[in-house]
Write a protein that holds these residues in place. Structure first.
Motif, PDB file in Angstrom:
ATOM      1  N   PRO A  64      11.341  82.642  -9.529  1.00 28.74           N
ATOM      2  CA  PRO A  64      10.039  83.247  -9.812  1.00 28.74           C
ATOM      3  C   PRO A  64       9.478  82.868 -11.173  1.00 28.74           C
ATOM      4  N   TRP A  65      10.339  82.813 -12.200  1.00 32.32           N
ATOM      5  CA  TRP A  65       9.846  82.503 -13.546  1.00 32.32           C
ATOM      6  C   TRP A  65       9.423  81.042 -13.675  1.00 32.32           C
ATOM      7  N   ASP A  66       9.902  80.165 -12.785  1.00 30.74           N
ATOM      8  CA  ASP A  66       9.495  78.769 -12.821  1.00 30.74           C
ATOM      9  C   ASP A  66       8.033  78.585 -12.440  1.00 30.74           C
ATOM     10  N   MET A  67       7.553  79.420 -11.523  1.00 24.36           N
ATOM     11  CA  MET A  67       6.268  79.128 -10.895  1.00 24.36           C
ATOM     12  C   MET A  67       5.218  80.222 -11.000  1.00 24.36           C
ATOM     13  N   GLY A 101      13.650  75.589  -3.839  1.00 22.85           N
ATOM     14  CA  GLY A 101      14.574  76.419  -4.602  1.00 22.85           C
ATOM     15  C   GLY A 101      14.138  76.811  -5.989  1.00 22.85           C
ATOM     16  N   LEU A 102      12.843  76.948  -6.225  1.00 20.75           N
ATOM     17  CA  LEU A 102      12.385  77.406  -7.529  1.00 20.75           C
ATOM     18  C   LEU A 102      12.644  78.896  -7.705  1.00 20.75           C
ATOM     19  N   ASP A 141       3.979  77.910   1.075  1.00 21.69           N
ATOM     20  CA  ASP A 141       5.284  77.272   1.181  1.00 21.69           C
ATOM     21  C   ASP A 141       5.084  75.944   1.913  1.00 21.69           C
ATOM     22  N   MET A 142       6.145  75.193   2.102  1.00 15.26           N
ATOM     23  CA  MET A 142       6.006  73.852   2.664  1.00 15.26           C
ATOM     24  C   MET A 142       5.758  73.854   4.168  1.00 15.26           C
ATOM     25  N   ASN A 143       5.775  75.037   4.774  1.00 10.12           N
ATOM     26  CA  ASN A 143       5.417  75.187   6.176  1.00 10.12           C
ATOM     27  C   ASN A 143       4.011  75.737   6.362  1.00 10.12           C
ATOM     28  N   GLY A 144       3.344  76.053   5.263  1.00  8.06           N
ATOM     29  CA  GLY A 144       2.003  76.596   5.336  1.00  8.06           C
ATOM     30  C   GLY A 144       1.932  78.103   5.300  1.00  8.06           C
ATOM     31  N   ARG A 190       9.700  84.309  -4.321  1.00 11.59           N
ATOM     32  CA  ARG A 190      11.109  84.263  -3.955  1.00 11.59           C
ATOM     33  C   ARG A 190      11.334  83.487  -2.667  1.00 11.59           C
ATOM     34  N   GLY A 191      10.374  82.643  -2.334  1.00  8.16           N
ATOM     35  CA  GLY A 191      10.477  81.828  -1.130  1.00  8.16           C
ATOM     36  C   GLY A 191      11.369  80.615  -1.326  1.00  8.16           C
TER      37      GLY A 191
END
Length: 272
Positions: free
Chosen positions: A205-208, A202-203, A224-227, A233-234
């Motif tokens: 866009p400006w966080d990362m 849940g980050l 992402d955590m699924n590869g 915006r994921g």
């Protein structure tokens, strides 16, 4: 002046402003049920937006406090004027100001400035990643078992967040899991080898934005955590030194299926 040079100049000015507010221990207020905001957030954002508008009046900007405003340009800035507000509000010295620039959907430059340590992380697409002018690289850890990793937890809807399951498994398998409260700095620390991996749900866009470009240019991997390919915006992000990426994805896939290598212990009440 290049885009990166402008970003550095703005970040230093905003960081100095945050440092002044930090010394004064300003009051905070709630934004919604859980999110904290301070006058420092707003003052820093005003400064950054004014400087960006002065330099690039047609560029689009996406910023945490004011949201987005469009510009007639293929360029878009992502701005977090104070990443780590909860830390800041409580006097915990783990916060930063971060800016990143996207051109036609591709991140091309970014900065993360920690004023408490005077650490400026800088990056340009194809130009490498740097800390205070010295080139940085991700760590050489080859497995989760020899890694120090980090994560974060949301302020909103905490009761619905599943990250505690991932946290526990990584805490049992790795050298440890850190939860410092600043996603941008977590990513910067992956880029310079202080951490071997970072994940979070849940980050924004400006966080990362600046952090993922730093990690990529420092030789690491982001998805992402699924590869699947990383999206600003994921729903979630995995970032690491690249060497442990496949192993992290295998572990995450098992946890998503409800398969735990380490069962979460039950609480057993002691009799009096």
């Amino acid at each position: 002046m290049t885009y990166l040079e402008t970003s550095i100049e703005i970040a230093r000015e905003a960081g100095a402003l945050l440092a002044e507010y930090f010394e004064r221990r300003v009051q905070f207020e709630l934004k919604g049920d859980f999110d904290l905001v301070t006058e420092a957030d707003r003052a820093s954002e005003r400064l950054v937006l004014e400087r960006l508008k002065s330099h690039y009046p047609t560029h689009a900007v996406v910023a945490e406090e004011s949201g987005a405003h469009s510009g007639d340009s293929e360029y878009c800035w992502y701005v977090d004027p104070l990443d780590g507000t909860t830390n800041f509000a409580h006097g915990f010295p783990m916060f930063n100001v971060t800016l990143a620039l996207e051109r036609a959907g591709e991140l091309i430059a970014g900065v993360i400035f920690d004023p408490t340590r005077n650490e400026m992380f800088t990056v340009e697409k194809g130009g490498g990643a740097y800390l205070n002018g010295a080139k940085i690289h991700v760590s050489g850890a080859r497995s989760i078992e020899e890694s120090l990793v980090a994560t974060g937890f949301p302020s909103r809807k905490r009761h619905l967040n599943v990250n505690v399951h991932f946290y526990y498994q990584l805490a049992m398998l790795s050298h440890g899991v850190r939860r410092a409260g600043s996603a941008a700095l977590d990513l910067a620390y992956v880029a310079c080898g202080r951490l071997d991996g970072f994940w979070e749900f849940g980050l924004n866009p400006w966080d990362m934005a600046a952090g993922v470009l730093l990690v990529n240019e420092a030789g690491g991997a982001c998805s992402d955590m699924n590869g699947a390919p990383m999206s600003l915006r994921g729903p979630h992000l995995l970032s690491d030194n690249g060497a442990i990426h496949a192993e992290m994805l295998d572990l995450f896939a098992a946890i998503f299926r409800g398969e735990y290598r380490w069962p979460i212990p039950e609480i057993v009440a002691r009799s009096s």
